[in-house]
Design a protein around this motif. Structure first.
Motif, short mmCIF file in Angstrom:
data_model
loop_
_atom_site.label_atom_id
_atom_site.label_comp_id
_atom_site.label_asym_id
_atom_site.label_seq_id
_atom_site.Cartn_x
_atom_site.Cartn_y
_atom_site.Cartn_z
N LEU A 40 12.23 2.58 -7.50
CA LEU A 40 12.15 3.59 -6.45
C LEU A 40 13.28 4.61 -6.60
O LEU A 40 13.07 5.82 -6.49
CB LEU A 40 12.23 2.93 -5.07
CG LEU A 40 11.07 2.01 -4.67
CD1 LEU A 40 11.36 1.32 -3.35
CD2 LEU A 40 9.76 2.77 -4.59
N LYS A 41 14.48 4.10 -6.86
CA LYS A 41 15.63 4.99 -7.06
C LYS A 41 15.43 5.86 -8.29
O LYS A 41 15.71 7.06 -8.28
CB LYS A 41 16.91 4.17 -7.18
CG LYS A 41 17.30 3.44 -5.90
CD LYS A 41 18.56 2.61 -6.11
CE LYS A 41 18.93 1.85 -4.84
NZ LYS A 41 20.14 0.99 -5.04
N LYS A 42 14.94 5.25 -9.35
CA LYS A 42 14.71 5.96 -10.60
C LYS A 42 13.74 7.13 -10.41
O LYS A 42 13.90 8.19 -11.03
CB LYS A 42 14.15 4.98 -11.64
CG LYS A 42 13.65 5.62 -12.93
CD LYS A 42 12.96 4.58 -13.80
CE LYS A 42 12.24 5.21 -14.96
NZ LYS A 42 11.47 4.22 -15.75
N ILE B 188 0.83 -1.20 0.00
CA ILE B 188 0.00 0.00 0.00
C ILE B 188 0.87 1.25 0.00
O ILE B 188 0.67 2.18 -0.79
CB ILE B 188 -0.95 0.01 1.21
CG1 ILE B 188 -1.93 -1.17 1.15
CG2 ILE B 188 -1.74 1.33 1.25
CD1 ILE B 188 -2.83 -1.30 2.36
N GLY B 189 1.86 1.27 0.88
CA GLY B 189 2.74 2.43 0.97
C GLY B 189 3.50 2.69 -0.31
O GLY B 189 3.63 3.84 -0.75
N LEU B 190 4.01 1.63 -0.93
CA LEU B 190 4.80 1.82 -2.15
C LEU B 190 3.92 2.15 -3.36
O LEU B 190 4.32 2.94 -4.21
CB LEU B 190 5.64 0.58 -2.44
CG LEU B 190 6.77 0.30 -1.44
CD1 LEU B 190 7.73 -0.73 -2.01
CD2 LEU B 190 7.53 1.56 -1.06
N GLU B 191 2.74 1.56 -3.44
CA GLU B 191 1.83 1.92 -4.54
C GLU B 191 1.55 3.41 -4.53
O GLU B 191 1.67 4.11 -5.55
CB GLU B 191 0.52 1.15 -4.41
CG GLU B 191 0.60 -0.31 -4.83
CD GLU B 191 -0.72 -1.04 -4.74
OE1 GLU B 191 -0.75 -2.27 -4.92
OE2 GLU B 191 -1.76 -0.37 -4.47
N THR C 279 9.67 10.05 0.80
CA THR C 279 10.59 9.26 1.61
C THR C 279 9.80 8.12 2.24
O THR C 279 8.73 8.33 2.80
CB THR C 279 11.22 10.10 2.73
OG1 THR C 279 11.99 11.15 2.15
CG2 THR C 279 12.14 9.25 3.60
N VAL C 280 10.32 6.91 2.13
CA VAL C 280 9.68 5.73 2.72
C VAL C 280 10.47 5.30 3.94
O VAL C 280 11.69 5.08 3.86
CB VAL C 280 9.60 4.57 1.71
CG1 VAL C 280 9.01 3.32 2.37
CG2 VAL C 280 8.76 4.97 0.50
N VAL C 281 9.78 5.18 5.07
CA VAL C 281 10.40 4.74 6.32
C VAL C 281 9.93 3.32 6.60
O VAL C 281 8.73 3.07 6.76
CB VAL C 281 9.99 5.68 7.48
CG1 VAL C 281 10.53 5.14 8.80
CG2 VAL C 281 10.50 7.09 7.22
N CYS D 256 0.71 -6.68 -6.48
CA CYS D 256 1.25 -5.44 -5.93
C CYS D 256 1.36 -4.46 -7.10
O CYS D 256 2.16 -4.68 -8.02
CB CYS D 256 2.61 -5.70 -5.30
SG CYS D 256 3.41 -4.24 -4.62
N PHE D 257 0.54 -3.39 -7.07
CA PHE D 257 0.47 -2.47 -8.21
C PHE D 257 1.52 -1.35 -8.10
O PHE D 257 1.20 -0.16 -8.18
CB PHE D 257 -0.93 -1.88 -8.32
CG PHE D 257 -1.96 -2.87 -8.79
CD1 PHE D 257 -2.23 -3.02 -10.13
CD2 PHE D 257 -2.65 -3.65 -7.88
CE1 PHE D 257 -3.17 -3.95 -10.57
CE2 PHE D 257 -3.60 -4.57 -8.30
CZ PHE D 257 -3.87 -4.72 -9.65
N THR D 258 2.75 -1.76 -7.88
CA THR D 258 3.87 -0.83 -7.88
C THR D 258 4.30 -0.62 -9.34
O THR D 258 3.66 -1.08 -10.27
CB THR D 258 5.02 -1.38 -7.05
OG1 THR D 258 5.21 -2.77 -7.37
CG2 THR D 258 4.76 -1.24 -5.56
N ASP D 259 5.40 0.06 -9.53
CA ASP D 259 5.99 0.20 -10.87
C ASP D 259 7.41 -0.36 -10.79
O ASP D 259 8.29 0.27 -10.20
CB ASP D 259 6.02 1.68 -11.27
CG ASP D 259 6.65 1.88 -12.66
OD1 ASP D 259 6.88 0.88 -13.36
OD2 ASP D 259 6.90 3.04 -13.01
N PRO D 260 7.65 -1.54 -11.37
CA PRO D 260 6.72 -2.43 -12.06
C PRO D 260 5.83 -3.22 -11.09
O PRO D 260 6.07 -3.23 -9.88
CB PRO D 260 7.66 -3.36 -12.83
CG PRO D 260 8.89 -3.43 -11.96
CD PRO D 260 9.04 -2.05 -11.39
#
Length: 464
Positions: A226-228, A186-189, A202-204, A349-353
């Motif tokens: 995430l870095k990109k 959830i947090g990363l999406e 910023t993600v903790v 997980c609907f992150t990228d990717p």
């Protein structure tokens, strides 16, 4: 006080509850569904659907922004802007259409929908506070589908600029600085979406890496993404409290030092818990499994005629699990013989990717005592992925070594969520590597990666 009698009462109209009610109506059961909010639950109103709308808007904005500079496609545009209020309005419109659709399906299938907050008095009786007064519902059978709520950090209660995913989906503007507590899906999406929209994110994460529920091989492309996107990840870091001025977060870093992170909004996404309060659980004699309601393979609780489905019954807290349970219970109440015996439930997980998992991972298969063979096919060798500028990621198949029975399938890459049905179908049908390898997959599609992964496990991949 108005009293209604029915064959089936469904408490909660989230994904599990509304499916149960609709299916019960189709089967001719006299059904009442009670819900205090709009039908659809967390998933439709403040979760799955609106978050995917926001993610899509962020993807489109990033795509246009990409074309303001030099790019391989030779497309050139002026620097884009976003009217975030209009984006949120569009997202809300989708939610409204879908909730309205559910209400229409209730009516079509003769399900009585009571809008109000219900409290179970006993295993057959529910009192509902409606705008027009109290209504008592007496039912022969009850399905408890109360869902879940975000977990709150005691030192960081929700309010002000400390928000849950619910508020994150309805902000007035893109925050300048967003701190996300929790490096789960959830947090990363949401973090990635807001980073694409221009926020400094910023993600903790208290653990030593993000997306710890997945193996490192699967998450490696997401970590690179995430870095990109300029997202700072602070692993092995604990969130402590609000800064004294209320405009930041005090954290304890891996080396034990305290640091203050400036933030316009602090998004807390440390998980969800079953909603066990506010609807009368204390008045029922239900056996609990920790903090969730214990059920058997028919979703029966310890009380006769009382069923529980969805997040109230624990992990995996997935809308499609709740839907499958709701449909099954409605059919059981109608007299059919059903049991919940799923080989695998896919998760995305609907992150990228994106990440898709179904069945056992390599480590889980090993822990279960299986001697396995694994096939992995990278999208770097997939023509369709290349033509979409999305050749990061792979498809991976885990199978038994002795008979090639497929135990699990995973993928990471752009758009791989749409492969989840093929993965779960293969597992549910008891496919072997030869079945997948021998199935003709359309060319050029990313789905070819599934076939190639099976071929790789058999020792003769054709494109690597």
């Amino acid at each position: 006080m108005k009293t209604i009698s029915c064959k089936l009462l469904v408490l909660g109209a989230g994904p599990g509850g509304y499916i149960a009610a609709i299916r019960a109506g189709q089967l001719g059961l006299d059904t009442v569904v009670v819900e205090g909010n709009a039908p659809g639950g967390t998933c439709l109103n403040v979760g799955c659907i609106p978050s995917k709308a926001l993610i899509h808007a962020a993807d489109e904005f990033e795509k246009v922004s990409h074309f303001t500079g030099d790019n391989v496609l030779g497309i050139s545009v002026q620097k884009p802007t976003i009217d975030f209020g209009k984006t949120v309005e569009w997202k809300d419109g989708i939610v409204k259409r879908l909730t309205g659709g559910i209400a229409g399906l209730f009516k079509k299938n003769k399900v009585q929908h009571i809008t109000g907050w219900g409290t179970m008095i006993d295993g057959k009786t529910c009192e509902v506070e409606t705008a027009d007064g109290k209504v008592t519902v007496k039912a022969e059978n009850v399905i408890l589908a109360t869902g879940s709520v975000p977990i709150e950090i005691p030192s960081l209660p929700f309010g002000g600029n400390v928000i849950s995913s619910t508020e994150a989906l309805s902000l007035d503007a893109v925050p300048g600085k967003l701190v996300v507590i929790g490096g789960g899906y959830i947090g990363l999406e949401l973090g990635i979406a807001y980073a694409k929209l221009g926020a400094d994110v910023t993600v903790v994460e208290a653990l030593d890496r993000v997306l710890a529920q997945y193996d490192k091989e699967l998450t490696k492309p997401v970590v690179a993404s995430l870095k990109k996107h300029g997202i700072t990840v602070m692993a092995s870091t604990k969130a402590k409290t609000l800064a004294k001025d209320g405009k930041g977060l005090v954290v304890e870093t891996a080396d034990g030092k305290e640091e203050t992170l400036k933030a316009d909004n602090i998004l807390v996404t440390v998980g969800r818990r079953a909603k066990t309060e506010g609807w009368g659980l204390e008045g029922l004699d239900l056996t609990m499994n920790g903090r969730v309601v214990a059920i058997d393979d028919q979703c029966r609780t310890s009380m006769t005629g009382v069923y529980a489905i969805g997040d109230l019954t624990g992990e995996p807290m997935l809308a499609h699990r709740a839907m499958a349970q709701g449909e099954m219970v409605a059919e059981i109440v109608a007299g059919e013989h059903r049991r919940f015996d799923k080989v695998a439930i896919p998760a995305v997980c609907f992150t990228d990717p994106e990440i898709v998992t179904c069945g056992l991972s390599p480590d889980e298969a090993k822990a279960a005592g299986h001697d396995t063979v694994i096939g992995l096919f990278p999208f770097l060798a997939n023509g369709r992925a290349m033509t979409m500028e999305s050749d990061e990621g792979f498809v991976r198949v885990v199978a038994r070594k002795d008979n090639h029975l497929v135990l699990g399938i995973q993928a990471v890459g752009k758009g791989v969520s749409e492969l989840s049905a093929a993965f779960s179908l293969a597992l549910e049908m008891g496919a072997r590597l030869e079945d997948i390898a021998g199935t003709i997959h359309a060319h050029p599609t990313q789905s070819e990666g599934f076939q190639e992964a099976a071929l790789k496990a058999l020792g003769h991949a054709l494109h690597i």
